[in-house]
Design a protein around this motif. Structure first.
Motif, short mmCIF file in Angstrom:
data_model
loop_
_atom_site.label_atom_id
_atom_site.label_comp_id
_atom_site.label_asym_id
_atom_site.label_seq_id
_atom_site.Cartn_x
_atom_site.Cartn_y
_atom_site.Cartn_z
N VAL A 133 17.37 -9.71 33.38
CA VAL A 133 16.13 -10.32 33.99
C VAL A 133 15.05 -9.43 33.87
CG1 VAL A 133 16.98 -12.47 34.77
CG2 VAL A 133 16.93 -10.63 36.20
N LEU A 134 15.16 -8.14 33.90
CA LEU A 134 14.06 -7.25 34.04
C LEU A 134 13.79 -6.83 32.77
CD1 LEU A 134 15.06 -5.08 37.28
CD2 LEU A 134 13.87 -7.25 36.91
N GLU A 138 10.92 -2.18 33.87
CA GLU A 138 11.45 -2.43 35.16
C GLU A 138 12.90 -1.94 35.50
OE1 GLU A 138 8.94 -6.68 36.09
OE2 GLU A 138 10.84 -6.64 34.84
N GLU A 141 12.40 1.49 36.54
CA GLU A 141 11.84 1.61 37.59
C GLU A 141 12.96 1.14 38.68
OE1 GLU A 141 8.32 -0.56 37.74
OE2 GLU A 141 8.01 -0.20 39.79
N LEU A 142 13.99 0.75 38.51
CA LEU A 142 14.97 0.44 39.57
C LEU A 142 15.31 1.62 40.43
CD1 LEU A 142 17.97 -2.09 38.29
CD2 LEU A 142 16.23 -2.29 40.08
N LEU A 145 12.69 2.56 42.91
CA LEU A 145 12.32 1.83 44.05
C LEU A 145 12.83 2.41 45.38
CD1 LEU A 145 13.03 -1.87 42.68
CD2 LEU A 145 10.74 -0.73 42.89
N SER A 151 3.59 2.54 43.77
CA SER A 151 3.92 1.68 42.95
C SER A 151 3.17 2.29 41.84
CB SER A 151 3.25 0.38 43.26
OG SER A 151 2.94 -0.44 42.27
N ARG A 154 5.35 5.29 40.60
CA ARG A 154 6.54 4.67 40.02
C ARG A 154 6.66 3.97 38.61
NH1 ARG A 154 7.61 1.53 45.01
NH2 ARG A 154 6.83 -0.32 43.72
N MET B 1 6.79 -3.01 39.90
CA MET B 1 7.86 -3.95 40.37
C MET B 1 8.20 -3.33 41.73
SD MET B 1 11.89 -4.74 39.05
CE MET B 1 12.32 -2.96 39.31
N THR B 2 8.63 -4.27 42.61
CA THR B 2 8.95 -3.71 44.11
C THR B 2 10.16 -4.50 44.27
OG1 THR B 2 7.97 -5.86 45.01
CG2 THR B 2 6.60 -4.03 44.93
N LEU B 3 10.89 -4.18 45.29
CA LEU B 3 12.38 -4.80 45.80
C LEU B 3 11.99 -6.35 45.80
CD1 LEU B 3 13.88 -2.05 48.15
CD2 LEU B 3 14.78 -2.79 45.79
N TYR B 6 12.09 -7.78 42.48
CA TYR B 6 13.35 -7.96 41.90
C TYR B 6 14.25 -9.19 42.51
CZ TYR B 6 18.33 -6.10 40.82
OH TYR B 6 19.65 -5.88 40.23
#
Ligand SMILES: Nc1ncnc2c1ncn2[C@@H]1O[C@H](COP(=O)(O)OP(=O)(O)OP(=O)(O)O)[C@@H](O)[C@H]1O
Ligand SMILES: [Mg+2]
Lengths: 265, 451
Positions: A133-134, A138, A141-142, A145, A151, A154, B1-3, B6
């Protein structure tokens, strides 16, 4: 094989370092000598099953130096994945010690190991294991995080990693919209996003056709030669192994001496 | 994106599943808020804006036993009494037994009635005089005038049920309510006419009386009870509010019953949400293992999954609480929504059954439609039914539907807060166990799992 955009190489590489704005202490005191990245001493892994004992690794001693690109080969069940997992700190040996990037993994708690992996180790799987779903960006980027980067930093860092694997133009695509080879390159970008010293991969080309496999191998080559990343790659594929600087063989849990192969190979 | 992003994307990953969980929580919350609101309305009705000096005298044992009319004079003689009026609950049936034709009908004494109910005013002096002088005359509240379009001169026939009498009443006028009391849908007619039809001076269900001050009630009420002690009809004297609550006693331990129901409903929805979440996380085993390999700790995984549970429950919670605020005060809308929801659920279950049965028989086309579009078809039909009902149903209100006992079903803040609390509890508790298991799972076990 020229489809990967490495021409911007130098720029991109310096970016990857610059963008990583958080303090990551070098595990090495001095770089005067050739640093040891990973070392196992008398490492064994034994599974005690109801019927019998399975010795997955038997007294393995291996030293991997900074800048190495090592391919681990051997028959199925010889313990390649097990060894890789021990070095990644996602499994613990039955006996012996693993020292990776000057950390003694045996003394670290699970959460310390998790944090350590996030900072210093990138892991690439045979099945790409992207989050469906990312978007590509993204996904990359996981691991960032968890770093405390802002942000925007990142995002910049993830983009740099995507540029390195030549997929910056696909950053908004979801895994479903990408080919297997492209997905694996995204997975590599994810593994290098936090700029780790050590990259571990378990059959990274196992699910790929030869053209995609070559693209992936070329990325590893660049990471190794231009960014100085140390790479340990488990593979079945002799063609893949040729991309490495050194090949070592495992047989029935034992690491064969350098230069030796199992008999029927 | 942030947690958080997600977590949101995870929550919306399987939209149908999330929608089903959220909707079941929303429906459960509506039921809970409905029950709790009714309970509060009965046990703690809203206070009138100014303290009332009006009170009720009725038979000690039960309203249905009635009091002799001679009591009126005895009450009137007590110290601190301003006025007394007899009131007989006539009930009866107007047109038919449909709830929308339900409104309160009382047999009263015109003069003392308007003195005791000093918040009710006949529309004009002429109408009041007409009411006094017309044997079969009646006055109706403005709300009934609005609802039925009654005009002066109309005849209203009420079929008796408690009483063996069918009064034919002539509308001689209207009355207004000058404060916020929900009394504008009554019909009052002369108690003399009732006596006449029955051929006797009937006992009355209650006397309503006015004291000279609200403070007086403290001593006056016990004094009245004392006055009738050892008579053939001992009485209970109580404030209007206590009188309303006495209907609750007649219904037994409603509070306990409602709280049990609420607990059962919350528990059921918790189970639904928990099993859904467990399934969801189980399907994501590999991904959880991957996250751990990337450096996510147990705490991170726990937080991600519980956060996702809270997001799903919050969607359902806001839907349920918001819906309750809109729907509960409007019984017509509530009935329409309930009917729509029930039809949608039945069709949904049917569709599921069809797709299951046909799967075994391997019939393709119908099964495909039932399984792929079943939920959407069910929801669409439910929405259409709700819409049709809303468009065709007359406006209903709680007061007339409940026979005057439930004034309004406005959701109170504490009930809304209870809903929020349940939302959080369901979110946390439904996801905690799956989250805990996922956080403890070893990376290797997770990676080995084939999708
Ligand atoms: N959890 C376990 N329980 C019991 N035995 C195990 C377990 N995990 C691995 N083994 C055994 O350990 C041995 C080494 O396994 P490993 O996965 O490291 O092999 P491999 O060299 O990676 O093989 P392949 O090339 O097929 O991936 C095998 O004999 C395997 O059956
Ligand atoms: Mg393996």
């Amino acid at each position: 094989m020229g489809q990967v955009g490495f021409d911007q190489g130098e720029n991109t590489i310096s970016h990857l370092h610059q963008n990583l704005g958080y303090e990551k202490s070098s595990p090495f005191g001095s770089l005067l000598e050739m640093a040891i990245v990973a070392q196992t001493t008398h490492v064994s892994k034994v599974y005690k099953l109801a019927a019998a004992e399975v010795v997955a690794l038997d007294e393995v001693n291996i030293v991997v130096n900074e800048g190495d690109f090592l391919a681990l080969m051997g028959p199925s069940g010889s313990g390649k994945s097990t060894l890789l997992h021990l070095i990644a700190g996602i499994d613990r040996p039955s006996s012996g010690t693993c020292s990776v990037l000057n950390f003694n993994l045996g003394t670290m708690s699970e959460s310390e190991l998790a944090k350590w992996r996030n900072q210093y180790v990138g892991f690439v799987f045979q099945s790409f294991n992207l989050v469906p779903v990312l978007s590509a960006l993204e996904n990359v980027e996981l691991p960032l995080l968890l770093t405390g980067l802002s942000s925007s930093k990142r995002k910049a860092q993830a983009k740099t990693a995507l540029e390195l694997v030549g997929l910056a133009d696909r950053m908004d695509h979801t895994p479903r919209q990408l080919s297997g080879g492209q997905q694996q390159r995204i997975a590599i970008a994810r593994a290098i996003a936090t700029d780790p010293q050590l990259i571990l991969c378990d059959e990274p080309t196992g699910n790929l056709d030869s053209v995609s496999a070559d693209a992936v191998l070329e990325i590893f080559h660049t990471l190794n030669t231009q960014l100085g990343k140390t790479i340990i790659m488990v593979t079945h594929d002799p063609h893949a192994a040729r991309a490495a600087k050194e090949v070592r063989y495992l047989e029935k849990g034992k690491l064969l001496p350098a230069g030796e192969k199992p008999k029927d190979w | 994106m942030t947690l958080a992003t997600y977590m949101f994307k995870n929550a919306l990953r399987n939209k149908r599943r999330t929608a089903l969980t959220a909707i079941s929580l929303a429906i459960s919350l509506t039921v809970v808020i409905f029950l709790k609101t009714i309970l509060l309305q009965m046990t703690d009705p809203p206070e009138p804006k100014r303290p009332s000096a009006r009170f009720v005298v009725r038979h000690r044992v039960s309203l249905t036993m009635g009091l002799p009319r001679s009591n009126e004079q005895k009450i009137r003689e007590m110290e601190g009494i301003v006025d007394v009026t007899p009131m007989q609950w006539f009930q009866g049936i107007y047109k038919d037994e449909k709830p929308e034709n339900w409104f309160a009908r009382f047999a009263v004494d015109p003069d003392s009635f308007f003195r005791v109910y000093d918040n009710l005013k006949p529309a004009s002096e002429e109408q009041f005089q007409a009411f006094r002088k017309t044997r079969t005359g009646c006055l109706v509240g403005r709300k009934l005038e609005e609802r039925y379009g009654f005009k002066i001169g109309d005849t209203i026939t009420i079929r008796g049920d408690i009483f063996d009498a069918n009064p034919e009443l002539k509308v001689v006028g209207f009355y207004d309510v000058t404060d916020d009391q929900p009394m504008n849908d009554w019909l009052v007619f002369q108690i003399k006419y009732l006596d006449e039809m029955l051929g006797e001076t009937t006992r009355v269900s209650s006397f309503f009386a006015l004291a000279d001050s609200p403070q007086r009630l403290e001593t006056l009420l016990p004094a009245i009870e004392e006055r009738f002690r050892n008579s053939d009809a001992e009485v209970k004297a109580e404030t209007e509010k206590a009188f309303q609550m006495s209907f609750l006693e007649m219904m037994g331990n409603v509070t306990g019953l409602i709280n049990t129901l609420v607990t059962v409903v919350v528990f059921a929805v918790l189970l639904i949400a928990a099993s859904t979440m467990a399934l969801t996380i189980k399907e994501r085993t590999r991904e959880v293992a991957t996250l751990k390999a990337l450096g996510f700790s147990r705490g991170h995984i726990l937080g991600l999954v519980v956060g996702e549970g809270i997001i799903v429950s919050t969607i359902g919670g806001l839907l349920g609480i918001g819906g309750s605020y809109v729907v509960l005060p409007r019984p017509g809308l509530l009935a329409a929504c309930a009917a729509g929801a029930i039809v949608a659920i039945i069709i949904g279950v049917l569709m599921m059954a069809i797709s299951f049965i046909l799967e075994m028989k391997q019939d393709s086309k119908v099964r495909f439609i039932a399984s792929k579009y079943g939920a959407i078809i069910a929801i669409c039909i439910g929405v259409v039914i709700t819409g049709l009902l809303v468009a065709t149903m007359p406006t209903l209100d709680w007061l007339s539907m409940s026979g005057g006992y439930v004034m309004a079903m406005n959701v109170r803040p504490q009930t809304g807060l209870l809903g929020l609390g349940i939302t959080v509890v369901v979110g946390v508790f439904s996801s905690f166990w799956p989250a805990f298991q996922a956080s403890r799972m070893s990376v290797l076990d997770g990676l080995r799992k084939v999708d």
